[in-house]
Motif scaffolding. Structure first.
Motif, short mmCIF file in Angstrom:
data_model
loop_
_atom_site.label_atom_id
_atom_site.label_comp_id
_atom_site.label_asym_id
_atom_site.label_seq_id
_atom_site.Cartn_x
_atom_site.Cartn_y
_atom_site.Cartn_z
N LYS A 33 0.84 -1.20 0.00
CA LYS A 33 0.00 0.00 0.00
C LYS A 33 0.88 1.25 0.00
O LYS A 33 0.61 2.23 -0.70
N TYR A 34 1.95 1.23 0.82
CA TYR A 34 2.87 2.37 0.90
C TYR A 34 3.53 2.63 -0.45
O TYR A 34 3.56 3.77 -0.93
N LYS A 35 4.03 1.57 -1.08
CA LYS A 35 4.68 1.71 -2.38
C LYS A 35 3.71 2.21 -3.43
O LYS A 35 4.07 3.02 -4.30
N THR A 36 2.46 1.72 -3.35
CA THR A 36 1.44 2.17 -4.31
C THR A 36 1.17 3.66 -4.16
O THR A 36 1.06 4.40 -5.14
N CYS A 37 1.07 4.13 -2.90
CA CYS A 37 0.83 5.55 -2.65
C CYS A 37 1.98 6.41 -3.19
O CYS A 37 1.75 7.44 -3.82
N ILE A 38 3.20 5.95 -2.95
CA ILE A 38 4.36 6.69 -3.43
C ILE A 38 4.37 6.73 -4.96
O ILE A 38 4.60 7.79 -5.57
N ARG A 39 4.10 5.57 -5.58
CA ARG A 39 4.11 5.50 -7.04
C ARG A 39 3.06 6.42 -7.64
O ARG A 39 3.34 7.17 -8.58
N LYS A 40 1.83 6.38 -7.09
CA LYS A 40 0.77 7.24 -7.61
C LYS A 40 1.08 8.72 -7.37
O LYS A 40 0.82 9.58 -8.22
N ALA A 41 1.64 9.02 -6.19
CA ALA A 41 2.00 10.41 -5.87
C ALA A 41 3.02 10.93 -6.88
O ALA A 41 2.91 12.06 -7.37
N GLN A 42 4.00 10.11 -7.20
CA GLN A 42 5.03 10.52 -8.15
C GLN A 42 4.48 10.64 -9.57
O GLN A 42 4.89 11.52 -10.32
N GLU A 43 3.55 9.75 -9.93
CA GLU A 43 2.94 9.82 -11.26
C GLU A 43 2.15 11.12 -11.42
O GLU A 43 2.24 11.81 -12.44
N TYR A 44 1.34 11.45 -10.38
CA TYR A 44 0.56 12.70 -10.44
C TYR A 44 1.50 13.92 -10.44
O TYR A 44 1.23 14.93 -11.10
#
Length: 433
Positions: A33-44
């Motif tokens: 979940k943490y990695k997903t949040c970071i990945r999405k944050a960086q994509e946005y």
């Protein structure tokens, strides 16, 4: 019964294994979940969608907070030009990590980037109080050490009177500033320096002393027929009467002298002119030298002696002397300005150019300038390419040469500078509280 003895340990092992598996499973799930949040944050963030990026970053921080992640968020906000939001974010990070130097460095960098100089100095003070200063913080400080603010009220003329006092002229009348604030409005014909709590003034031909509020406090007796009233310095006042200058005490009792001119006393020394020649005298009226000088340098405060030194003119030029009238060295200067502060640097002209020396006569700034004024608060005024600015002891121009004229700084970081429209107050942010 014997079977139960073996069954209980077996159940415990199974339960421990299950708990371990559940914990690993939960940690793995949270990690994902943490990695997903970071990945999405960086994509946005790459798309410049700040709101969604920030939301995912916040979710990630709620799971695993770190200085590195908070600085990553700050960089994202800076890149997308959300400066105010970035400052608020970093201020919160400082509260969360009050002992982490990286957070302080980033916040100070952003304050400077958006020119929040007062906040920058407050933060530096906090950093120093916590003992958290770093090489980067010290380097950042040097980039803003001499940032200033200008008050665009203009005056026709100005003079430095020392100790933070400046006179100014409006419509031909003089007023008084203290560290940039008007304390006496422009109604006087003359204003002298501030000494012993009093200021000498001339109003409609009457000469007397006022306090900071402009209240009349000390009046020269009519019997003296005062033509010029000097400042109260070292308990003595230079007064011109019947065309001659004499020194009086605080009670206007004449002490000594009938001079063609007399300066204010400072550090127990004054300059006087007699029979066309100049002398340095002590507070008893005794001359420090037998042979007259051709000239003695005075500053705008009508002072000849400061930092234990005076500049006097002999046949070949100006030399620096001490309170006994003895030359400090054999160097002769074409021109000079007296010291403005104790243990500072004086401006001298030698070889057709201006530079700076200490009280021992040692040249301290290797650069040369068209004109110069002595150091105050660690910097000296110089004229280069037709305009005035300020340099440090390494000769670096720390305040750009963009002014038509300038004055020395007060100990509180305030001065008066001129442009094409007149004189205005300059205040250094580093001295603001």
């Amino acid at each position: 019964m014997k079977g139960y003895r073996f069954l209980i340990p077996l159940l415990l092992i199974v339960m421990m294994a299950y708990s371990t598996y559940s914990l690993i499973s939960t940690n793995t799930e949270n990690q994902n979940k943490y990695k997903t949040c970071i990945r999405k944050a960086q994509e946005y963030a790459k798309q410049g969608i700040v709101v969604d990026s920030l939301e995912y970053y916040k979710n990630a921080i709620s799971m695993r907070d770190s200085v590195k992640l908070r600085i990553e968020v700050a960089d994202m906000l800076i890149k997308n030009k959300h400066d105010d939001e970035c400052v608020a974010w970093l201020e919160t990070a400082v509260e969360q990590y009050p002992e982490n130097t990286k957070v302080y460095e980033k916040l100070l960098e952003e304050y400077i980037n958006i020119e929040k100089f007062e906040e920058s100095y407050e933060l530096i003070e906090e950093i120093n109080n916590r003992g958290l200063s770093t090489k980067k913080i010290k380097k950042l400080y040097t980039t803003i050490q001499y940032k200033y603010e200008l008050d665009f009220d203009r005056y026709e003329d100005a003079a430095s009177l020392g100790d933070g006092y400046f006179s100014f002229t409006e419509k031909g009348k003089k007023g008084l500033l203290f560290n940039g604030k008007v304390i006496l409005f422009s109604r006087f014909d003359f204003i002298g320096g501030y000494h012993d709590g009093l200021i000498s003034v001339n109003l409609n031909g009457e000469k007397y002393y006022v306090d900071q509020e402009g209240n009349k406090r000390k009046v020269v007796p009519d019997s003296i027929k005062c033509e010029f009233l000097g400042d109260i310095c070292d308990g003595l006042i230079a007064i011109k009467s019947n065309g001659k200058y004499s020194f009086y005490n605080n009670e206007f009792k004449k002490q000594f002298g009938e001079y063609e001119y007399a300066s204010n006393f400072n550090e127990g020394i004054a300059a006087v002119k007699e029979n066309g020649g100049w002398y340095l005298i002590n507070t008893k009226g005794e001359k420090l030298q037998s042979k007259a000088y051709e000239d003695v340098k005075l500053n705008e405060q009508n002072i000849a002696f400061k930092n234990g030194r005076a500049f006097v003119k002999e046949e070949l030029g100006y030399v620096m002397v001490d309170n006994k009238g003895h030359s400090i060295n054999d160097v002769v200067y074409e021109d000079a300005n007296i010291f403005e502060e104790k243990d500072s640097l004086a401006a001298v002209k030698i070889g057709g150019v201006w530079t700076f020396i200490n009280k021992n006569g040692k040249r301290m700034v290797q650069n040369s300038f068209d004109e110069a004024k002595s150091f105050s608060i660690g910097i000296g005024a110089v004229k280069k390419d037709g305009n005035w600015g300020y340099v440090d002891e390494k000769g670096n121009m720390v305040i750009s040469n963009v002014f038509k004229d300038v004055k020395p700084f007060s100990k509180d970081g305030v001065t008066i500078v001129a442009d094409d429209e007149g004189w205005m107050v300059m205040s250094l942010y580093s001295f603001m509280k």
